[in-house]
Design a protein around this motif. Structure first.
Motif, short mmCIF file in Angstrom:
data_model
loop_
_atom_site.label_atom_id
_atom_site.label_comp_id
_atom_site.label_asym_id
_atom_site.label_seq_id
_atom_site.Cartn_x
_atom_site.Cartn_y
_atom_site.Cartn_z
N VAL A 91 25.64 0.09 -0.99
CA VAL A 91 25.53 -1.37 -0.91
C VAL A 91 24.12 -1.81 -1.31
N GLU A 92 23.11 -1.09 -0.83
CA GLU A 92 21.74 -1.48 -1.13
C GLU A 92 21.42 -1.27 -2.61
N GLU A 93 21.99 -0.24 -3.23
CA GLU A 93 21.82 -0.05 -4.68
C GLU A 93 22.37 -1.26 -5.43
N THR A 94 23.55 -1.71 -5.03
CA THR A 94 24.17 -2.87 -5.67
C THR A 94 23.31 -4.11 -5.45
N LYS A 95 22.79 -4.27 -4.24
CA LYS A 95 21.92 -5.42 -3.96
C LYS A 95 20.71 -5.43 -4.89
N GLN A 96 20.12 -4.25 -5.08
CA GLN A 96 18.93 -4.17 -5.93
C GLN A 96 19.23 -4.62 -7.35
N MET A 97 20.37 -4.21 -7.89
CA MET A 97 20.74 -4.61 -9.25
C MET A 97 21.07 -6.10 -9.31
N PRO A 113 17.54 1.12 -8.56
CA PRO A 113 17.72 2.29 -7.69
C PRO A 113 17.46 3.58 -8.48
N GLU A 114 17.12 4.64 -7.78
CA GLU A 114 16.77 5.90 -8.43
C GLU A 114 17.90 6.43 -9.31
N ASN A 115 19.16 6.20 -8.92
CA ASN A 115 20.30 6.72 -9.67
C ASN A 115 20.76 5.78 -10.78
N MET A 116 20.04 4.66 -10.94
CA MET A 116 20.45 3.67 -11.94
C MET A 116 19.27 3.25 -12.81
N LEU A 121 20.20 2.12 -16.37
CA LEU A 121 20.81 0.78 -16.34
C LEU A 121 19.74 -0.27 -16.10
N GLY A 122 18.78 0.03 -15.22
CA GLY A 122 17.69 -0.91 -14.98
C GLY A 122 16.88 -1.15 -16.24
N THR A 123 16.56 -0.07 -16.96
CA THR A 123 15.81 -0.21 -18.21
C THR A 123 16.61 -1.01 -19.24
N SER A 124 17.94 -0.85 -19.22
CA SER A 124 18.77 -1.60 -20.17
C SER A 124 18.74 -3.09 -19.88
#
Length: 595
Positions: free
Chosen positions: A330-336, A492-495, A498-501
């Motif tokens: 949930v927190e990963e999704t919040k960050q994005m 998030p560390e696992n994304m 996607l963050g860079t994109s």
């Protein structure tokens, strides 16, 4: 370990392992001393120098090829450039998905590089072989020249968009691979990572500078075959250099699709919308810390923001991934999701950047480009001043501004990433205001000399356009560098891919927005018998009004940014390295104070 006994070799090797989950290509843990750091980054940076030379060798002067060789008008050629560049920057979303969910960043990058090189090879053939291009035409009226056939256009644009697909896999992963070479859990490497994005931009723009000067000159004065052949060769060399450094790289293993993980959270929250959120976060569903550590992943603590999404972690009788998600997921999704408003406010400045290789270059074609008796500066070469300005400003920022700002703010970055983005947004307001007044000056000179209708060259030096090009580089040193670092750092560390994109996507949408605004304004201003603001004959156009419209748009965008920046909540660091650096800065400042 008993006191007085030196650490064993095995213990030393264990302590030297990276703590951020990075591995080698076979999935084994890696030692800091053997992989990663600036040694690995040097191969990646050199790759980017040559790749930027290849990309800007095509994009910087593309509008000139479309107008002079393919006979396209101002609006059509500008839109074709921005649509293609927009695609270049949108496809990284697909590349990030493949990297994070399936192949990993390294193999996604290698495969995409082969596609990229294929597109460059076909594009070089399209501008070189007589059967794949229109015949030469010396008539100043392009309407009298033979147009490119459907087949010729299909091959040319097919090559361009093949190239775009390839860059979709390289762009979101190359800078991410570079940043992955520094361990967030090691304070020394964390500090190096804070400078990485500044020096990353500094290094890659050497390739851009070469493209905007040497390659553009070759294309305008020697020929398009050599002008496109050299960047194709440069790209081939860059791929070989990247592969040569493979033994030094640290890697992150792919996980499940970030889009699937985020979709699961949103669907679960909607399905659980009637359930109350427990008063304490410990009552929400979460895995034990050991499960994350054993799988090389990171646990993220609960935050009270975007409370509705917390419903996805409310315990139910169902074990379905689409109805029950961990707090970390949930927190990963919040960050994005939290980054989306910041993403949106960068669309407008990205639209301004699109003007560099379109309308700014077209302006240059109307001015006196003579230097001395035998040399004419190619209009697209003015883009080199964007690069030079950026290079100078990045060095000044990293070597002088950041140390001074650290003294006052105790922030290892000097100022926050959003503050740096804000400075860039203000500069874009200044740029478009100056561009509007410069264009009004150019039009007044054209009217004074009676060359409005003829569209002849205006007796003004092309260097009157320098302020808008130089300031664009200054704005990039603040906004573009901070934007890349922001979306990487806050993901998030696992994304991370996607963050860079996200940073790439802003440029893509900015170019599509430029196409939309140019077409819309051109159409609307021709209503009721008016001539319109943007014509093939720029001396009879009103780009000054168009740039003034951009200045107002930037002001409105900055106001929205202030609200977004005030409400944004930065994510928690996965390690205490930043805290250690802040404490060290505080001690250094206190040590300089008189007793």
């Amino acid at each position: 370990m008993a006191e007085g006994h030196p650490p064993t070799l095995a213990q030393e090797e264990l302590d030297n392992l990276t703590q951020d989950g990075t591995v080698d290509l076979s999935g084994k843990p890696v030692c800091r001393s053997k992989r990663g750091g600036w040694t690995a980054v040097s191969f990646i940076v050199v790759y980017e120098v040559f790749e930027r030379m290849a990309y800007y060798g095509i994009s910087s002067n593309l509008i000139i090829y479309l107008t002079k060789k393919l006979g396209e008008g101002t609006v059509k050629s500008a839109n074709n450039v921005t649509n293609w560049v927009g695609t270049i920057w949108i496809t990284p979303i697909l590349g990030a998905y493949v990297a994070d969910a399936h192949l990993g960043r390294y193999w996604t990058f290698v495969i995409a590089s082969a596609i990229y090189l294929l597109g460059m090879l076909v594009l070089t053939l399209a501008v070189s072989l007589d059967g794949l291009r229109p015949p030469p035409c010396s008539d100043t009226n392009l309407e009298n020249c033979k147009k490119a056939s459907t087949l010729q256009l299909a091959i040319f644009y097919g090559a361009l968009y093949t190239l775009a697909i390839g860059t979709g896999g390289t762009k979101p992963n190359i800078s991410t691979i570079g940043a992955d070479q520094f361990d967030d859990f090691d304070p020394k490497e964390k500090l190096q990572k804070l400078s990485f994005f500044n020096w990353w931009m500094f290094s890659i723009f050497f390739g851009t500078l070469f493209a905007n000067t040497v390659l553009v000159y070759i294309q305008d004065n020697v020929g398009w075959t050599l002008g496109y052949g050299l960047p194709t060769l440069g790209l081939a060399i860059s791929i070989l250099i990247f592969l040569a450094g493979s033994r030094y790289y640290r890697h992150r293993m792919p996980t499940c699709s970030p889009f699937t993980r985020m979709a699961q959270v949103i669907v679960a929250a909607i399905r659980n919308w009637r359930l109350p959120i427990p008063s304490g976060p410990k009552e929400l569903y979460e895995l034990d810390l050991d499960e994350y550590v054993n799988n090389g992943k990171f646990k993220i603590d609960y935050t009270p923001t975007l409370r509705f999404l917390n419903k996805a972690s409310v315990r139910t009788d169902s074990n379905s991934l689409w109805k029950l998600c961990t707090v970390t997921q949930v927190e990963e999704t919040k960050q994005m999701v939290r980054m989306i408003p910041v993403l949106v406010v960068t669309f407008v400045p990205s639209c301004m950047i699109a003007q560099i290789n379109t309308l700014f270059v077209k302006q240059g074609t109307t001015l006196d480009r003579q230097i001395g008796s035998n040399f004419k500066i190619p209009p697209a070469s003015l883009s080199s001043f964007v690069t030079i300005s950026l290079l100078v400003c990045v060095v000044l920022y990293d070597q002088f501004f950041v140390p001074i700002a650290r003294h006052w703010t105790k922030n290892p970055r000097g100022i926050t990433l959003l503050q740096r983005i804000g400075i860039g947004l203000v500069l874009h307001i200044v740029i478009m205001t100056i561009a509007s007044f410069t264009e009004r000056w150019r039009l007044n000179v054209a009217r004074k000399h009676g060359i409005v209708e003829s569209g002849q060259q205006v007796p003004m030096t092309i260097f009157v356009l320098l302020p808008q090009f130089i300031l664009m580089g200054t704005a990039d040193a603040f906004l573009e560098v901070a934007k890349i670092e922001f979306f990487y750092d806050q993901a998030p560390e696992n994304m991370k891919s996607l963050g860079t994109s996200y940073a790439m996507t802003t440029l893509g949408i900015g170019n599509f927005l430029s196409s939309f605004l140019l077409s819309t304004v051109s159409h609307l201003t021709k209503r009721n018998g008016h001539r319109g603001w943007i014509l093939n004959n720029l001396n009879a156009s009103h780009l000054d009004y168009y740039y003034a419209f951009f200045a107002v748009l930037n002001v409105l965008n900055f106001m929205v940014f202030l609200i977004v920046a005030r409400l944004y909540v930065y994510r928690e660091e996965v390690s205490n390295s930043i805290i250690v650096l802040k404490e060290e800065l505080t001690r250094n400042v206190q040590s300089r104070l008189p007793n």
